[in-house]
Design an enzyme around this catalytic site. Structure first.
Site, PDB file in Angstrom:
ATOM      1  N   HIS A 193      22.830 -11.520  -4.208  1.00 58.31           N
ATOM      2  CA  HIS A 193      24.085 -11.287  -4.931  1.00 58.31           C
ATOM      3  C   HIS A 193      24.188 -12.051  -6.245  1.00 58.31           C
ATOM      4  O   HIS A 193      25.115 -11.823  -7.022  1.00 58.31           O
ATOM      5  CB  HIS A 193      25.277 -11.641  -4.021  1.00 58.31           C
ATOM      6  CG  HIS A 193      25.378 -10.739  -2.831  1.00 58.31           C
ATOM      7  ND1 HIS A 193      25.034 -11.143  -1.567  1.00 58.31           N
ATOM      8  CD2 HIS A 193      25.745  -9.441  -2.748  1.00 58.31           C
ATOM      9  CE1 HIS A 193      25.207 -10.128  -0.733  1.00 58.31           C
ATOM     10  NE2 HIS A 193      25.621  -9.097  -1.418  1.00 58.31           N
ATOM     11  N   LYS A 201      25.628  -0.633  -4.526  1.00 58.92           N
ATOM     12  CA  LYS A 201      26.940  -0.602  -5.169  1.00 58.92           C
ATOM     13  C   LYS A 201      27.242  -1.929  -5.865  1.00 58.92           C
ATOM     14  O   LYS A 201      27.772  -1.960  -6.964  1.00 58.92           O
ATOM     15  CB  LYS A 201      28.010  -0.300  -4.124  1.00 58.92           C
ATOM     16  CG  LYS A 201      29.429  -0.310  -4.651  1.00 58.92           C
ATOM     17  CD  LYS A 201      29.669   0.813  -5.641  1.00 58.92           C
ATOM     18  CE  LYS A 201      31.091   0.705  -6.196  1.00 58.92           C
ATOM     19  NZ  LYS A 201      31.300   1.639  -7.290  1.00 58.92           N
ATOM     20  N   CYS A 217      22.581 -16.994  -4.664  1.00 54.43           N
ATOM     21  CA  CYS A 217      22.115 -16.040  -3.656  1.00 54.43           C
ATOM     22  C   CYS A 217      21.071 -15.132  -4.291  1.00 54.43           C
ATOM     23  O   CYS A 217      21.314 -14.570  -5.355  1.00 54.43           O
ATOM     24  CB  CYS A 217      23.281 -15.207  -3.139  1.00 54.43           C
ATOM     25  SG  CYS A 217      22.734 -13.844  -2.083  1.00 54.43           S
ATOM     26  N   HIS A 219      22.579   4.086   2.321  1.00 57.59           N
ATOM     27  CA  HIS A 219      23.094   4.419   3.654  1.00 57.59           C
ATOM     28  C   HIS A 219      22.638   5.821   4.051  1.00 57.59           C
ATOM     29  O   HIS A 219      22.226   6.058   5.187  1.00 57.59           O
ATOM     30  CB  HIS A 219      24.624   4.375   3.684  1.00 57.59           C
ATOM     31  CG  HIS A 219      25.217   3.070   3.271  1.00 57.59           C
ATOM     32  ND1 HIS A 219      25.998   2.936   2.146  1.00 57.59           N
ATOM     33  CD2 HIS A 219      25.147   1.828   3.813  1.00 57.59           C
ATOM     34  CE1 HIS A 219      26.392   1.678   2.029  1.00 57.59           C
ATOM     35  NE2 HIS A 219      25.882   0.980   3.025  1.00 57.59           N
TER      36      HIS A 219
HETATM   37 ZN   LIG Z   1      24.463 -13.040  -0.846  1.00 64.67          ZN
END
Ligand SMILES: [Zn+2]
Length: 512
Positions: free
Chosen positions: A146, A304, A143, A20
């Site tokens: 993720h 994170k 995913c 960020h």
């Molecule tokens: Zn995902």
């Protein structure tokens, strides 16, 4: 001239991390450079607060989604000033004015005939808040970002007819080769478009945490459309930035955006969905989408959710925001992936900021005090340096116009090094021993101050706090117009000021 630059709005469920900070710093450098050019500038950042991940996290904590969003938005709001970011507004997608703007634009998209009812079935990642096409899921229906198992979901939705923009998007990419950069990202977006666009869900039925669909109270808008529209809605209610007349119509002044700065994981939304949505709403398209790479640590994307976080806050606390800003844009070519580490940070800090720039500034100011009582001597600048600095301002502006922030910084840094070599070549301490060479010493000191002023002005967007101090000491103004050899010196009779070390050396052996 107006210039409008945005960061993505950051998802409130994340902890603010280096990624960020990186995007915000880059957008800030562009905003500050354009302000120096005397342009009207609007710099927007903010938070993305709707969608299933926030609703789920709030549920797990036993609080209302709004309460969680309020708490988490504060951490991102606090990040900008910590980084030295000069954003003109901080948008939150829970702002009622934003929500009304989303409803207005998307109702228009529907009136224009690009919305229909249907049923969607596909692999859904709740953490991406996105359905995944069959060709983009990992083995075991996971995913790719993720690594969690995806669920097969079926849902009645309103659809956005993305496919009907196939031709117009291909035409956009044909006509505007700089719509998306760097080139690899342009190619990636174009090949996605060419692979054949399919319609996408615009609304969600089972979710309550979102912008209500005005024509069907059982639905909220899909979080991505709500989020993308922030770039447009913000101009409808943000306060007018300082320096612009009260009552300025920000939408008329700043739309369309000059640059959306994003990371590559959200390329498709910005390079495909977003222009299609704007076409559907009959709004002008942004000029550029610039896609930066990832900051890697030991080969893993820094994030994170994957752990493995380098703490920007610790760096800022010890070395100041300027040092972090410099390091990130200096060490990793902006637009590419690159490795960062505390070790390479320290190396850059000591060898470049402390030695090359900090020492140069202290030395030049000290010599003007020692040999000329603090007054910049009248002299003609040394023609040897004039040729090295002649077109620097134009060169830097042209690079920043293309968001080539690392190359622009490098161009400036070559001149920092040139000035250091010049000090060694001309050895003012030798000239000072010979009264007959006073004119030469005047020329050398005058040229060094002139060169230092030019690099300080050009570095100001990268190092806003320290270069403001240096320019103040040199009695110089920050406008880009002053970054030239024949610029006026300080008012007569005013000595330049001594300053403390701009970049104190790191204590030996201490890790960053
Ligand atoms: Zn995902």
């Amino acid at each position: 001239m107006s210039f409008y630059v945005t960061t993505p709005i950051y998802y409130v469920n994340a902890e603010p991390h280096l990624g960020h900070a990186y995007t915000t710093i880059a957008a800030d450098v562009m905003a500050r450079h354009h302000r120096q050019r005397g342009e009207e500038v609007f710099f927007l950042t903010g938070t993305d607060e709707h969608g299933e991940p926030v609703a789920d996290a709030a549920h797990a904590l036993g609080v209302e989604p709004q309460q969680l969003a309020d708490q988490n938005a504060e951490r991102f709001k606090a990040l900008a000033p910590l980084l030295g970011a000069s954003n003109d507004f901080f948008i939150r997608t829970t702002d009622p004015q934003h929500m009304a703007g989303v409803q207005e634009v998307l109702a228009r998209v529907r009136e224009n005939g690009y919305v229909y009812e249907g049923t969607y079935e596909g692999w859904y990642c709740p953490r991406c808040a996105d359905f995944k096409a069959d060709n983009e899921i990992d083995e075991g229906n996971r995913c790719p970002i993720h690594h969690i198992e995806l669920t097969r979901e079926q849902e009645d939705n309103y659809f956005f007819s993305l496919a009907s923009f196939q031709e117009r998007l291909e035409q956009l990419y044909r006509e505007r080769a700089d719509f998306v950069s760097p080139r690899t990202r342009y190619n990636e977006a174009l090949s996605f478009i060419r692979s054949g666009l399919r319609d996408v869900p615009l609304t969600r039925k089972r979710l309550a945490w979102g912008v209500p669909v005005p024509w069907d109270s059982e639905h909220v808008f899909y979080v991505w459309f709500d989020a993308l529209l922030n770039y447009y809605t913000a101009l409808g209610y943000a306060p007018v930035p300082q320096g612009l007349p009260a009552g300025t119509d920000l939408t008329a002044t700043f739309w369309p955006a000059s640059y959306h700065v994003i990371a590559k994981d959200i390329l498709r939304f910005h390079a495909v969905y977003w222009p299609a949505l704007l076409m559907a709403a009959e709004l002008e398209l942004p000029e550029h989408v610039f896609v930066h790479g990832y900051l890697l640590m030991e080969g893993e994307k820094m994030s994170k959710s994957l752990g493995n976080v380098l703490d920007p806050f610790a760096v800022i606390e010890r070395f100041g925001a300027d040092a972090l800003r410099f390091y990130l844009l200096r060490d990793v070519p902006f637009g590419q992936d690159g490795s960062v580490s505390t070790a390479s940070f320290e190396l850059r800090y000591d060898s470049e900021l402390a030695n090359e720039l900090g020492n140069l500034a202290s030395r030049v100011i000290a010599m003007v005090h020692r040999y000329r009582r603090g007054f910049i001597p009248e002299a003609t600048p040394d023609p040897v340096l004039r040729s090295d600095f002649g077109d620097l301002r134009e060169e830097v502006s042209a690079l920043i116009d293309r968001a080539e922030l690392t190359q622009a910084l490098d161009a400036i840094w070559q001149r920092v090094r040139r000035l250091n070599r010049y000090v060694e070549e001309r050895a003012p301490w030798q000239l000072a021993k010979d009264v007959a060479r006073a004119g030469e010493l005047d020329c050398v000191l005058h040229s060094l101050v002139g060169g230092l002023r030019i690099v300080a002005i050009l570095l100001l967007p990268y190092l806003p706090a320290t270069m403001a101090t240096l320019l103040g000491a040199l009695r110089a103004t920050p406008e880009l117009a002053g970054a030239r050899w024949d610029a006026d010196g300080p008012p007569p009779g005013e000595p330049i000021a001594r300053i403390d070390s701009l970049f104190p050396k790191t204590p030996e052996g201490s890790p960053a």
